[in-house]
Design a protein around this motif. Structure first.
Motif, PDB file in Angstrom:
ATOM      1  N   THR A  88     -14.556   3.392 -11.770  1.00 27.32           N
ATOM      2  CA  THR A  88     -15.830   3.057 -11.131  1.00 27.32           C
ATOM      3  C   THR A  88     -16.194   3.988  -9.993  1.00 27.32           C
ATOM      4  OG1 THR A  88     -14.725   1.510  -9.629  1.00 27.32           O
ATOM      5  CG2 THR A  88     -15.573   0.619 -11.703  1.00 27.32           C
ATOM      6  N   TYR A  89     -15.221   4.618  -9.401  1.00 26.50           N
ATOM      7  CA  TYR A  89     -15.476   5.484  -8.253  1.00 26.50           C
ATOM      8  C   TYR A  89     -15.809   6.891  -8.743  1.00 26.50           C
ATOM      9  CZ  TYR A  89     -15.040   6.840  -3.384  1.00 26.50           C
ATOM     10  OH  TYR A  89     -15.301   7.263  -2.102  1.00 26.50           O
ATOM     11  N   PRO A  90     -16.877   7.500  -8.219  1.00 23.57           N
ATOM     12  CA  PRO A  90     -17.255   8.830  -8.725  1.00 23.57           C
ATOM     13  C   PRO A  90     -16.266   9.936  -8.367  1.00 23.57           C
ATOM     14  CG  PRO A  90     -18.700   8.156  -6.926  1.00 23.57           C
ATOM     15  CD  PRO A  90     -17.818   6.984  -7.232  1.00 23.57           C
ATOM     16  N   ASP A  91     -15.477   9.745  -7.325  1.00 20.63           N
ATOM     17  CA  ASP A  91     -14.545  10.779  -6.897  1.00 20.63           C
ATOM     18  C   ASP A  91     -13.123  10.359  -7.254  1.00 20.63           C
ATOM     19  OD1 ASP A  91     -13.169  12.806  -5.688  1.00 20.63           O
ATOM     20  OD2 ASP A  91     -13.775  12.316  -3.645  1.00 20.63           O
ATOM     21  N   VAL A  92     -12.627  10.811  -8.415  1.00 17.84           N
ATOM     22  CA  VAL A  92     -11.282  10.419  -8.838  1.00 17.84           C
ATOM     23  C   VAL A  92     -10.211  11.020  -7.941  1.00 17.84           C
ATOM     24  CG1 VAL A  92     -11.822   9.909 -11.246  1.00 17.84           C
ATOM     25  CG2 VAL A  92     -11.161  12.230 -10.590  1.00 17.84           C
ATOM     26  N   TYR A  93     -10.530  12.112  -7.259  1.00 19.79           N
ATOM     27  CA  TYR A  93      -9.592  12.705  -6.301  1.00 19.79           C
ATOM     28  C   TYR A  93      -9.287  11.697  -5.195  1.00 19.79           C
ATOM     29  CZ  TYR A  93      -7.999  15.576  -2.383  1.00 19.79           C
ATOM     30  OH  TYR A  93      -7.300  16.079  -1.327  1.00 19.79           O
ATOM     31  N   ALA A  94     -10.316  11.078  -4.652  1.00 20.06           N
ATOM     32  CA  ALA A  94     -10.126  10.071  -3.605  1.00 20.06           C
ATOM     33  C   ALA A  94      -9.355   8.868  -4.162  1.00 20.06           C
ATOM     34  CB  ALA A  94     -11.470   9.634  -3.035  1.00 20.06           C
ATOM     35  N   ALA A  95      -9.604   8.515  -5.410  1.00 21.29           N
ATOM     36  CA  ALA A  95      -8.890   7.404  -6.034  1.00 21.29           C
ATOM     37  C   ALA A  95      -7.398   7.731  -6.140  1.00 21.29           C
ATOM     38  CB  ALA A  95      -9.465   7.093  -7.410  1.00 21.29           C
ATOM     39  N   MET A  96      -7.048   8.978  -6.471  1.00 23.04           N
ATOM     40  CA  MET A  96      -5.641   9.381  -6.552  1.00 23.04           C
ATOM     41  C   MET A  96      -4.991   9.309  -5.179  1.00 23.04           C
ATOM     42  SD  MET A  96      -2.940  10.326  -8.175  1.00 23.04           S
ATOM     43  CE  MET A  96      -3.297  11.020  -9.773  1.00 23.04           C
ATOM     44  N   LEU A  97      -5.698   9.763  -4.150  1.00 24.70           N
ATOM     45  CA  LEU A  97      -5.134   9.695  -2.804  1.00 24.70           C
ATOM     46  C   LEU A  97      -4.872   8.251  -2.395  1.00 24.70           C
ATOM     47  CD1 LEU A  97      -7.276  12.397  -0.947  1.00 24.70           C
ATOM     48  CD2 LEU A  97      -4.938  12.607  -1.826  1.00 24.70           C
ATOM     49  N   ARG A  98      -5.796   7.354  -2.735  1.00 20.75           N
ATOM     50  CA  ARG A  98      -5.604   5.930  -2.424  1.00 20.75           C
ATOM     51  C   ARG A  98      -4.448   5.347  -3.240  1.00 20.75           C
ATOM     52  NH1 ARG A  98     -10.968   6.231  -2.231  1.00 20.75           N
ATOM     53  NH2 ARG A  98     -11.308   5.308  -4.266  1.00 20.75           N
ATOM     54  N   PHE A  99      -4.316   5.771  -4.500  1.00 26.04           N
ATOM     55  CA  PHE A  99      -3.225   5.293  -5.346  1.00 26.04           C
ATOM     56  C   PHE A  99      -1.875   5.682  -4.751  1.00 26.04           C
ATOM     57  CE2 PHE A  99      -0.235   6.527  -8.793  1.00 26.04           C
ATOM     58  CZ  PHE A  99       0.067   5.256  -9.251  1.00 26.04           C
ATOM     59  N   VAL A 100      -1.740   6.923  -4.341  1.00 29.57           N
ATOM     60  CA  VAL A 100      -0.483   7.401  -3.752  1.00 29.57           C
ATOM     61  C   VAL A 100      -0.186   6.641  -2.463  1.00 29.57           C
ATOM     62  CG1 VAL A 100       0.660   9.398  -2.701  1.00 29.57           C
ATOM     63  CG2 VAL A 100      -0.628   9.666  -4.831  1.00 29.57           C
ATOM     64  N   ALA A 101      -1.201   6.493  -1.603  1.00 30.79           N
ATOM     65  CA  ALA A 101      -1.012   5.758  -0.351  1.00 30.79           C
ATOM     66  C   ALA A 101      -0.632   4.301  -0.631  1.00 30.79           C
ATOM     67  CB  ALA A 101      -2.275   5.827   0.495  1.00 30.79           C
ATOM     68  N   ASP A 102      -1.253   3.699  -1.623  1.00 28.83           N
ATOM     69  CA  ASP A 102      -0.960   2.313  -1.975  1.00 28.83           C
ATOM     70  C   ASP A 102       0.478   2.164  -2.482  1.00 28.83           C
ATOM     71  OD1 ASP A 102      -1.835  -0.510  -2.535  1.00 28.83           O
ATOM     72  OD2 ASP A 102      -1.315   0.127  -4.577  1.00 28.83           O
ATOM     73  N   GLN A 103       0.935   3.094  -3.323  1.00 33.17           N
ATOM     74  CA  GLN A 103       2.314   3.034  -3.815  1.00 33.17           C
ATOM     75  C   GLN A 103       3.307   3.125  -2.656  1.00 33.17           C
ATOM     76  OE1 GLN A 103       3.813   2.738  -7.083  1.00 33.17           O
ATOM     77  NE2 GLN A 103       1.782   1.876  -7.399  1.00 33.17           N
ATOM     78  N   ARG A 104       3.035   4.002  -1.720  1.00 33.30           N
ATOM     79  CA  ARG A 104       3.929   4.153  -0.565  1.00 33.30           C
ATOM     80  C   ARG A 104       3.907   2.901   0.313  1.00 33.30           C
ATOM     81  NH1 ARG A 104       2.198  10.384   0.431  1.00 33.30           N
ATOM     82  NH2 ARG A 104       3.703  11.280  -1.024  1.00 33.30           N
ATOM     83  N   HIS A 105       2.708   2.312   0.486  1.00 40.63           N
ATOM     84  CA  HIS A 105       2.581   1.072   1.263  1.00 40.63           C
ATOM     85  C   HIS A 105       3.338  -0.063   0.582  1.00 40.63           C
ATOM     86  CE1 HIS A 105       0.866  -2.194   3.558  1.00 40.63           C
ATOM     87  NE2 HIS A 105       0.447  -2.751   2.436  1.00 40.63           N
ATOM     88  N   ARG A 106       3.201  -0.179  -0.734  1.00 39.33           N
ATOM     89  CA  ARG A 106       3.905  -1.238  -1.474  1.00 39.33           C
ATOM     90  C   ARG A 106       5.421  -1.074  -1.347  1.00 39.33           C
ATOM     91  NH1 ARG A 106       0.718  -4.254  -4.753  1.00 39.33           N
ATOM     92  NH2 ARG A 106      -1.434  -3.569  -4.855  1.00 39.33           N
ATOM     93  N   GLU A 107       5.882   0.158  -1.350  1.00 42.86           N
ATOM     94  CA  GLU A 107       7.322   0.395  -1.189  1.00 42.86           C
ATOM     95  C   GLU A 107       7.789  -0.037   0.196  1.00 42.86           C
ATOM     96  OE1 GLU A 107      10.331   4.055  -0.272  1.00 42.86           O
ATOM     97  OE2 GLU A 107       8.341   4.525  -1.036  1.00 42.86           O
ATOM     98  N   ARG A 108       7.065   0.382   1.233  1.00 40.49           N
ATOM     99  CA  ARG A 108       7.454   0.065   2.611  1.00 40.49           C
ATOM    100  C   ARG A 108       7.472  -1.433   2.880  1.00 40.49           C
ATOM    101  NH1 ARG A 108       3.930   3.985   3.853  1.00 40.49           N
ATOM    102  NH2 ARG A 108       2.371   2.493   4.548  1.00 40.49           N
ATOM    103  N   THR A 109       6.512  -2.145   2.317  1.00 39.19           N
ATOM    104  CA  THR A 109       6.375  -3.574   2.616  1.00 39.19           C
ATOM    105  C   THR A 109       6.986  -4.474   1.545  1.00 39.19           C
ATOM    106  OG1 THR A 109       4.147  -3.550   1.670  1.00 39.19           O
ATOM    107  CG2 THR A 109       4.339  -3.235   4.056  1.00 39.19           C
TER     108      THR A 109
END
Length: 185
Positions: A88-109
């Motif tokens: 849904t997001y026009p910028d898949v690059y930004a979506a990848m950055l959010r995905f990576v950040a989310d994976q790291r956040h899920r690991e930490r917490t």
């Protein structure tokens, strides 16, 4: 049913149906069925991309001897495909950055995985190991697609592929089943 699928579905048909049958390639991994489902990947373009990458691996002279690499690739793509912004997001690059950040956040917490579930149906917890598996697998699949020219054919932003990070090496001490003196002997 297993043998009938081989007769009634061609290799190309399995791509459209969302699965690989390793028997079509003359390969059967030890203690595994030949049916390898990719239907857990939400985006059709990502599922087809993974199918292409895995089918090339099955045709390669250095095909893996076990299905672990295939399981990891599927897990990574299932997790990436669970990102809503990817379609849904026009910028898949930004979506990848959010995905990576989310994976790291899920690991930490210690949060649950986006899409991967254990055999009992509960969501798998993201750990350092599973985060590394997911990010490394996503990177490997996307880099293979980039090198083959599939990324350009799909019209994906090159930055999307390059944003998938290479995980740092494990900080765990190497496994040594024997003390050094015994190993030397």
């Amino acid at each position: 049913l297993i043998e009938l699928r081989l007769v009634y579905f061609t290799v190309a048909d399995t791509r459209g149906a969302g699965y690989l049958d390793t028997d079509h390639f003359g390969i059967r991994f030890p203690e595994r069925a030949s049916y390898f489902s990719l239907t857990g990947i939400a985006q059709r373009w990502l599922r087809d991309l993974l199918w292409d990458v895995l089918s090339e691996r099955l045709r390669a002279p250095d095909c893996p001897r076990t299905g672990g690499a295939f399981d990891n690739a599927r897990r990574g793509c299932v997790e990436l495909g669970a990102v809503d912004d990817l379609t849904t997001y026009p910028d898949v690059y930004a979506a990848m950055l959010r995905f990576v950040a989310d994976q790291r956040h899920r690991e930490r917490t210690g949060l649950a995985s986006l899409a991967v579930h254990r055999s009992d149906g509960k969501a798998s917890t993201v750990t350092a190991t599973t985060r590394k598996i997911v990010l490394d697998a996503v990177r490997k699949v996307l880099r293979t697609a980039l090198e083959s020219g599939r990324v350009e054919r799909l019209g994906l932003d090159r930055r999307f592929v390059l944003a998938a990070p290479l995980s740092p090496p494990s900080t765990a001490a190497p496994r040594r089943p024997f003390p050094d003196q015994v190993a030397r002997a």
